[in-house]
Design a protein around this motif. Structure first.
Motif, PDB file in Angstrom:
ATOM      1  N   ARG A   1       0.667  -1.340   0.055  1.00 20.59           N
ATOM      2  CA  ARG A   1       0.212  -0.037  -0.064  1.00 20.59           C
ATOM      3  C   ARG A   1       0.745   1.219  -0.222  1.00 20.59           C
ATOM      4  O   ARG A   1       1.871   1.236   0.441  1.00 20.59           O
ATOM      5  CB  ARG A   1      -1.117  -0.016   1.206  1.00 20.59           C
ATOM      6  CG  ARG A   1      -0.742   0.003   2.577  1.00 20.59           C
ATOM      7  CD  ARG A   1       0.689   0.085   3.147  1.00 20.59           C
ATOM      8  NE  ARG A   1       0.788   0.201   4.570  1.00 20.59           N
ATOM      9  CZ  ARG A   1       1.500   1.310   5.124  1.00 20.59           C
ATOM     10  NH1 ARG A   1       1.903   2.139   4.407  1.00 20.59           N
ATOM     11  NH2 ARG A   1       1.417   1.198   6.366  1.00 20.59           N
TER      12      ARG A   1
ATOM     13  N   ALA B   1       0.189   5.027   1.366  1.00 19.37           N
ATOM     14  CA  ALA B   1      -0.469   5.772   2.820  1.00 19.37           C
ATOM     15  C   ALA B   1      -0.141   7.155   2.936  1.00 19.37           C
ATOM     16  O   ALA B   1       0.118   7.323   3.939  1.00 19.37           O
ATOM     17  CB  ALA B   1      -0.658   4.590   3.866  1.00 19.37           C
ATOM     18  N   PRO B   2      -0.493   8.007   1.898  1.00 18.72           N
ATOM     19  CA  PRO B   2      -0.078   9.317   2.115  1.00 18.72           C
ATOM     20  C   PRO B   2      -0.997  10.290   2.955  1.00 18.72           C
ATOM     21  O   PRO B   2      -2.053   9.698   3.076  1.00 18.72           O
ATOM     22  CB  PRO B   2       0.141   9.806   0.738  1.00 18.72           C
ATOM     23  CG  PRO B   2      -1.147   9.273   0.006  1.00 18.72           C
ATOM     24  CD  PRO B   2      -0.819   7.741   0.724  1.00 18.72           C
ATOM     25  N   SER B   3      -0.329  11.180   3.762  1.00 20.77           N
ATOM     26  CA  SER B   3      -1.381  11.932   4.455  1.00 20.77           C
ATOM     27  C   SER B   3      -1.340  13.137   3.471  1.00 20.77           C
ATOM     28  O   SER B   3      -0.215  13.634   3.255  1.00 20.77           O
ATOM     29  CB  SER B   3      -0.473  12.343   5.888  1.00 20.77           C
ATOM     30  OG  SER B   3      -0.228  11.282   6.857  1.00 20.77           O
TER      31      SER B   3
ATOM     32  N   GLU C   1      -4.454   8.820   4.375  1.00 20.59           N
ATOM     33  CA  GLU C   1      -4.472   8.967   5.840  1.00 20.59           C
ATOM     34  C   GLU C   1      -4.731  10.536   6.289  1.00 20.59           C
ATOM     35  O   GLU C   1      -3.901  11.218   6.297  1.00 20.59           O
ATOM     36  CB  GLU C   1      -3.203   8.725   6.475  1.00 20.59           C
ATOM     37  CG  GLU C   1      -2.651   7.121   5.969  1.00 20.59           C
ATOM     38  CD  GLU C   1      -1.901   6.127   6.896  1.00 20.59           C
ATOM     39  OE1 GLU C   1      -0.770   6.564   7.294  1.00 20.59           O
ATOM     40  OE2 GLU C   1      -2.087   4.943   6.947  1.00 20.59           O
TER      41      GLU C   1
ATOM     42  N   TYR D   1      -3.291   7.796  15.227  1.00 23.05           N
ATOM     43  CA  TYR D   1      -2.618   7.376  14.105  1.00 23.05           C
ATOM     44  C   TYR D   1      -2.010   5.881  14.427  1.00 23.05           C
ATOM     45  O   TYR D   1      -2.427   5.239  13.206  1.00 23.05           O
ATOM     46  CB  TYR D   1      -1.308   8.414  13.789  1.00 23.05           C
ATOM     47  CG  TYR D   1      -0.539   8.042  12.710  1.00 23.05           C
ATOM     48  CD1 TYR D   1      -1.115   8.097  11.593  1.00 23.05           C
ATOM     49  CD2 TYR D   1       0.590   7.390  12.948  1.00 23.05           C
ATOM     50  CE1 TYR D   1      -0.369   7.726  10.205  1.00 23.05           C
ATOM     51  CE2 TYR D   1       1.303   7.079  11.714  1.00 23.05           C
ATOM     52  CZ  TYR D   1       0.875   6.996  10.649  1.00 23.05           C
ATOM     53  OH  TYR D   1       1.731   6.542   9.458  1.00 23.05           O
TER      54      TYR D   1
ATOM     55  N   VAL E   1      -3.568   2.739  11.461  1.00 20.65           N
ATOM     56  CA  VAL E   1      -2.516   2.277  10.527  1.00 20.65           C
ATOM     57  C   VAL E   1      -2.355   0.906  10.631  1.00 20.65           C
ATOM     58  O   VAL E   1      -2.741  -0.055   9.625  1.00 20.65           O
ATOM     59  CB  VAL E   1      -1.044   2.803  10.887  1.00 20.65           C
ATOM     60  CG1 VAL E   1      -0.201   2.023  10.128  1.00 20.65           C
ATOM     61  CG2 VAL E   1      -1.054   4.174  10.478  1.00 20.65           C
TER      62      VAL E   1
ATOM     63  N   ARG F   1       7.679   2.070   3.213  1.00 20.51           N
ATOM     64  CA  ARG F   1       7.523   3.330   3.648  1.00 20.51           C
ATOM     65  C   ARG F   1       8.907   3.963   4.008  1.00 20.51           C
ATOM     66  O   ARG F   1       9.884   3.577   4.245  1.00 20.51           O
ATOM     67  CB  ARG F   1       6.507   3.516   4.621  1.00 20.51           C
ATOM     68  CG  ARG F   1       6.923   2.779   6.135  1.00 20.51           C
ATOM     69  CD  ARG F   1       5.744   2.606   7.063  1.00 20.51           C
ATOM     70  NE  ARG F   1       6.134   2.203   8.074  1.00 20.51           N
ATOM     71  CZ  ARG F   1       5.304   1.610   9.082  1.00 20.51           C
ATOM     72  NH1 ARG F   1       3.955   1.926   9.098  1.00 20.51           N
ATOM     73  NH2 ARG F   1       5.640   0.819  10.276  1.00 20.51           N
TER      74      ARG F   1
ATOM     75  N   ASP G   1      11.014   7.740   8.359  1.00 18.52           N
ATOM     76  CA  ASP G   1      10.735   8.565   9.584  1.00 18.52           C
ATOM     77  C   ASP G   1       9.389   7.838  10.420  1.00 18.52           C
ATOM     78  O   ASP G   1       9.226   8.168  11.403  1.00 18.52           O
ATOM     79  CB  ASP G   1       9.920   9.804   9.005  1.00 18.52           C
ATOM     80  CG  ASP G   1       9.092   9.521   7.619  1.00 18.52           C
ATOM     81  OD1 ASP G   1       9.196   8.589   7.020  1.00 18.52           O
ATOM     82  OD2 ASP G   1       8.302  10.469   7.794  1.00 18.52           O
ATOM     83  N   HIS G   2       9.156   6.540   9.662  1.00 20.00           N
ATOM     84  CA  HIS G   2       8.132   5.921  10.808  1.00 20.00           C
ATOM     85  C   HIS G   2       8.848   4.606  11.367  1.00 20.00           C
ATOM     86  O   HIS G   2       8.218   3.726  12.058  1.00 20.00           O
ATOM     87  CB  HIS G   2       7.001   5.035   9.749  1.00 20.00           C
ATOM     88  CG  HIS G   2       6.315   6.248   9.043  1.00 20.00           C
ATOM     89  ND1 HIS G   2       5.280   6.740  10.086  1.00 20.00           N
ATOM     90  CD2 HIS G   2       6.137   6.952   7.894  1.00 20.00           C
ATOM     91  CE1 HIS G   2       4.626   7.885   9.074  1.00 20.00           C
ATOM     92  NE2 HIS G   2       5.206   7.870   8.056  1.00 20.00           N
TER      93      HIS G   2
HETATM   94  N1  GLU Z   1       0.694   8.766   6.278  1.00 19.46           N
HETATM   95  C1  GLU Z   1       2.159   8.439   6.377  1.00 19.46           C
HETATM   96  C2  GLU Z   1       3.083   9.447   5.906  1.00 19.46           C
HETATM   97  O1  GLU Z   1       2.384  10.192   4.843  1.00 19.46           O
HETATM   98  C3  GLU Z   1       2.563   7.009   6.268  1.00 19.46           C
HETATM   99  C4  GLU Z   1       2.247   5.859   7.181  1.00 19.46           C
HETATM  100  C5  GLU Z   1       2.776   4.321   6.648  1.00 19.46           C
HETATM  101  O2  GLU Z   1       3.039   4.445   5.619  1.00 19.46           O
HETATM  102  O3  GLU Z   1       2.626   3.711   7.279  1.00 19.46           O
HETATM  103  O4  GLU Z   1       4.194   9.666   6.297  1.00 19.46           O
END
Ligand code: GLU
Length: 464
Positions: A9, A11-13, A45, A188, A192, A206, A209-210
């Motif tokens: 996936r 999953a942009p904010s 997101e 958040y 997720v 991804r 930063d996560h």
């Molecule tokens: N929404 C997050 C972002 O834009 C990404 C989250 C994810 O990929 O788990 O940085």
């Protein structure tokens, strides 16, 4: 052996315009899904209501469509899944996996200050965490609690990251995460995990930063009785100044590259190399990329954006692209200038594409065929001298008498004029190019003239 179908996936904010650094986090999961015959899911997101905008969603969708990063499912919007998150929360509460915490903001602040003063890492101290035999403080009146996740005590959370290798975090380092706010809205990291479970994601690819969220997310997965997916955390993309690429320091929205004349396949090629490699291959097609892409050759260090390199990659793709495929893209650029192209455009593209690095540059050349040209004073002074005017007049005359308007006939006419006036090719070709194309540097004159109508050539030669 049973193999699970790959599901990835993006999953942009939608809290800012998506730039090249972000879209690379779409390219890799897309490529991985495509190259393994799996599914690629788009999830927006959008729970940060203050910072999310529809305009940012539009750029994400438009940018992905332009780059050909098609999704099989979605876009799903987290804001539309609130009921589902709340149902899972209620379930977790019923199972004792989460607990209400009534600590006020002031108390939390005081706790943090005490911990900082004692040189400890600030963390929630578990005051409201129920334990066998423990008496909880009396519930204060009129306080809406947050819900905290009961993080496992002791042991480690570990995963084999496809980019970073094995990562192990001690559970003691993770405090009990707030997973629902006082108004009941989920936070958040929790959303997720619910999404990644519901969407049956097998590989989370991804930005790094996560990484700090991952151990917390893994613990929530396990609490919900699920095994976490495979993780690949991509290193940051730096801008040309070596800072983390972001809108704040000048990163452009992805769609701006389309407007600036970049080709989707060239962008895919460039972005693919920005953090992944296939030997020393620099230029490759989309099909080759999908054939070669894997998670084992992702780069471990930050990649730096280099616009000159991107232009070079674009130029290579432009040259290799079939003229009739290039023509519609150039026609779109011409339309921006109010010019309607015609059937000559593929041939014009063919003649000029070698000297262009973008479709905008190519449209710049093509425009000369559809709209009047402006001649710079300096070119006029240098090239349109009295000495050459008679030869230009002879050329106009010979061209007017041609029975066939094609490259060989035009070449023959030019040759005759050169010998008649005792001139070398550049002495005639440069001034004629200035008149017809507005510049002394063009591909060979006969080929250029053949793409004009005889009438336009006559009209422009009269400007001598
Ligand atoms: N929404 C997050 C972002 O834009 C990404 C989250 C994810 O990929 O788990 O940085």
């Amino acid at each position: 052996m049973t193999t699970t179908r790959t599901r990835t996936r993006f999953a942009p904010s939608p809290t800012g315009f998506i730039h090249l650094g972000n879209i690379r986090s779409a390219l890799y999961p897309w490529a991985f899904a495509r190259s393994t015959g799996g599914d690629f899911i788009l999830r927006i997101e959008d729970t940060d209501l203050e910072r999310s905008t529809q305009a940012a969603v539009d750029v994400i969708i438009e940018g992905m469509a332009w780059l050909g990063l098609d999704h099989d499912e979605g876009p799903f919007y987290q804001m539309q899944r609130m009921d589902r998150y709340k149902a899972v929360l209620a379930d977790m509460q019923a199972q004792g996996l989460v607990y209400p915490c009534y600590m006020s903001v002031a108390e939390l602040d005081a706790l943090r200050e005490r911990q900082m003063a004692a040189k400890e890492k600030p963390r929630y101290d578990g005051t409201w965490r129920p334990e066998p035999g423990k008496t909880l403080p009396p519930v204060p009146d009129g306080v809406q609690p947050v819900l905290r996740f009961k993080n496992p005590v002791g042991g480690v959370v570990a995963w084999d990251d496809k980019v970073k290798g094995r990562i192990e975090i001690r559970n003691d380092e993770l405090d009990d995460l707030v997973i629902a706010r006082p108004d009941g809205t989920p936070t958040y990291n929790f959303c997720v995990v619910v999404d990644d479970i519901d969407m049956a994601i097998t590989h989370v690819i991804r930005g790094d930063d996560h990484v700090n969220n991952t151990p917390r997310q893994i613990n929530i997965f396990r609490a919900l009785g699920k095994e976490p997916p495979v993780y690949a955390h991509l290193p940051t993309v730096l801008n040309e100044q070596g800072e983390k690429m972001s809108k704040r320091n000048g990163a452009k929205p992805v769609t701006q590259y389309r407007d600036e004349g970049y080709l989707p396949d060239a962008m895919v090629n460039y972005l693919a190399r920005l953090g992944w490699s296939h030997g020393d291959d620099e230029i490759f097609s989309r099909a080759q990329f999908l054939e070669w892409f894997d998670l084992d050759h992702l780069g471990r260090s930050a990649a730096q954006f280099d616009e000159a390199k991107l232009r070079w990659v674009n130029a290579q793709h432009l040259k290799a692209m079939a003229d009739d495929q290039l023509a519609p893209l150039v026609a779109a650029q011409l339309a921006q200038r109010g010019i309607t192209a015609d059937a000559r455009l593929p041939a014009i593209c063919g003649l000029f594409k070698d000297r262009c690095d973008t479709t905008v540059a190519l449209a710049g050349w093509a425009a000369a065929f559809y709209a009047p040209v402006t001649i710079a004073e300096a070119d006029r002074a240098q090239h349109l001298t009295d000495a050459v005017r008679p030869a230009i007049a002879s050329l106009a005359e010979r061209l007017a008498g041609l029975s066939a308007w094609d490259k060989p006939s035009i070449a023959a006419a030019i040759k005759e004029v050169l010998s008649q006036h005792g001139l070398k090719m550049p002495a005639l070709a440069m001034p004629v190019r200035v008149l017809v194309m507005g510049t002394p540097q063009t591909p060979s004159l006969d080929a250029v003239l053949a793409l004009f109508s005889p009438e336009t050539v006559q009209e422009r030669l009269r400007n001598a």
